[in-house]
Design a protein around this motif. Structure first.
Motif, PDB file in Angstrom:
ATOM      1  N   SER A 144       0.021   4.858  -5.310  1.00 45.96           N
ATOM      2  CA  SER A 144      -0.261   3.982  -6.466  1.00 45.96           C
ATOM      3  C   SER A 144       0.788   4.133  -7.563  1.00 45.96           C
ATOM      4  N   GLU A 183      -2.999  -6.778  -2.427  1.00 45.04           N
ATOM      5  CA  GLU A 183      -3.424  -6.022  -3.615  1.00 45.04           C
ATOM      6  C   GLU A 183      -2.272  -5.206  -4.171  1.00 45.04           C
ATOM      7  N   GLN A 184      -1.557  -4.515  -3.322  1.00 44.17           N
ATOM      8  CA  GLN A 184      -0.429  -3.703  -3.782  1.00 44.17           C
ATOM      9  C   GLN A 184       0.629  -4.583  -4.439  1.00 44.17           C
ATOM     10  N   ARG A 190      -0.437  -5.673  -7.932  1.00 43.71           N
ATOM     11  CA  ARG A 190      -0.300  -4.578  -8.899  1.00 43.71           C
ATOM     12  C   ARG A 190       1.171  -4.339  -9.261  1.00 43.71           C
ATOM     13  N   GLU A 220      -5.160 -11.752   0.482  1.00 38.97           N
ATOM     14  CA  GLU A 220      -5.497 -10.397   0.032  1.00 38.97           C
ATOM     15  C   GLU A 220      -5.337 -10.257  -1.477  1.00 38.97           C
ATOM     16  N   ALA A 232      -8.323  -9.242  -3.829  1.00 43.46           N
ATOM     17  CA  ALA A 232      -8.212  -8.009  -4.622  1.00 43.46           C
ATOM     18  C   ALA A 232      -8.456  -8.285  -6.098  1.00 43.46           C
ATOM     19  N   GLU A 265     -12.216  -8.657  -6.317  1.00 46.16           N
ATOM     20  CA  GLU A 265     -12.947  -7.420  -6.037  1.00 46.16           C
ATOM     21  C   GLU A 265     -12.760  -6.351  -7.105  1.00 46.16           C
ATOM     22  N   HIS A 266     -11.536  -6.247  -7.633  1.00 50.81           N
ATOM     23  CA  HIS A 266     -11.214  -5.163  -8.572  1.00 50.81           C
ATOM     24  C   HIS A 266     -11.047  -5.644 -10.011  1.00 50.81           C
ATOM     25  N   ALA A 267     -11.393  -6.910 -10.265  1.00 54.11           N
ATOM     26  CA  ALA A 267     -11.259  -7.505 -11.602  1.00 54.11           C
ATOM     27  C   ALA A 267      -9.841  -7.336 -12.145  1.00 54.11           C
ATOM     28  N   LEU A 268      -8.864  -7.669 -11.317  1.00 55.39           N
ATOM     29  CA  LEU A 268      -7.453  -7.584 -11.723  1.00 55.39           C
ATOM     30  C   LEU A 268      -7.041  -8.896 -12.397  1.00 55.39           C
ATOM     31  N   TRP A 269      -7.793  -9.252 -13.430  1.00 59.36           N
ATOM     32  CA  TRP A 269      -7.590 -10.551 -14.079  1.00 59.36           C
ATOM     33  C   TRP A 269      -6.288 -10.615 -14.850  1.00 59.36           C
ATOM     34  N   GLU A 316      -3.572  -8.951 -14.252  1.00 53.04           N
ATOM     35  CA  GLU A 316      -2.490  -8.989 -13.261  1.00 53.04           C
ATOM     36  C   GLU A 316      -2.351 -10.388 -12.664  1.00 53.04           C
TER      37      GLU A 316
END
Length: 147
Positions: A31, A58-59, A62, A87, A91, A94-98, A100
């Protein structure tokens, strides 16, 4: 992760693509998003392509958020596979990566955004619902750009 790529750009640019991909996969497993974001500016296009092939959506979402060189985002976007785009959206939901996802949607030009919007329309209902709800509550300012 401790190397400053700006201090030795020639070394980073000359690294074989498979070496860069291996290092990138290891940094992603740890990470180390900021370290990866710094290196993107200096790796060759073949090395970027090889690395992206080993990363999940996802990666990549990020990493895109912390890119030192946002100009490479177009190249990265063009290299994303359909699976990686799916994905990436899953992601975010699922992870609330709003934040991003919002930054990515802001940075993409019309053609590249259309590709993401197409995958949004093909996404499972749960992903569509989460992204739409995030837009409605203001957590995802650019949700409307997905159609």
């Amino acid at each position: 992760s401790h190397m400053d790529p700006s201090r030795s750009p020639e070394v980073v640019a000359a690294m074989p693509p498979e070496t860069v991909a291996s290092v990138g996969a290891e940094l992603a497993a740890r990470s180390e998003w900021v370290a990866m974001g710094a290196f993107v500016s200096y790796v060759s296009s073949p090395a970027l392509r090889a690395t992206m092939a080993r990363l999940s959506g996802e990666q990549l979402l990020r990493i895109s958020f912390v890119l030192d060189d946002a100009d490479r985002l177009a190249e990265i976007s063009d290299l994303l596979t359909v699976d990686q785009l799916d994905e990436l959206l899953a992601a975010a939901a699922e992870h609330a990566l709003w934040q991003e996802l919002d930054e990515l949607l802001t940075a993409l030009d019309t053609r590249r955004l259309a590709r993401v919007a197409e995958r949004f329309r093909a996404a499972p209902a749960s992903v569509q619902k989460a992204i739409t709800a995030a837009g409605e509550r203001g957590a995802l300012q650019n949700a409307g750009r997905l159609g």
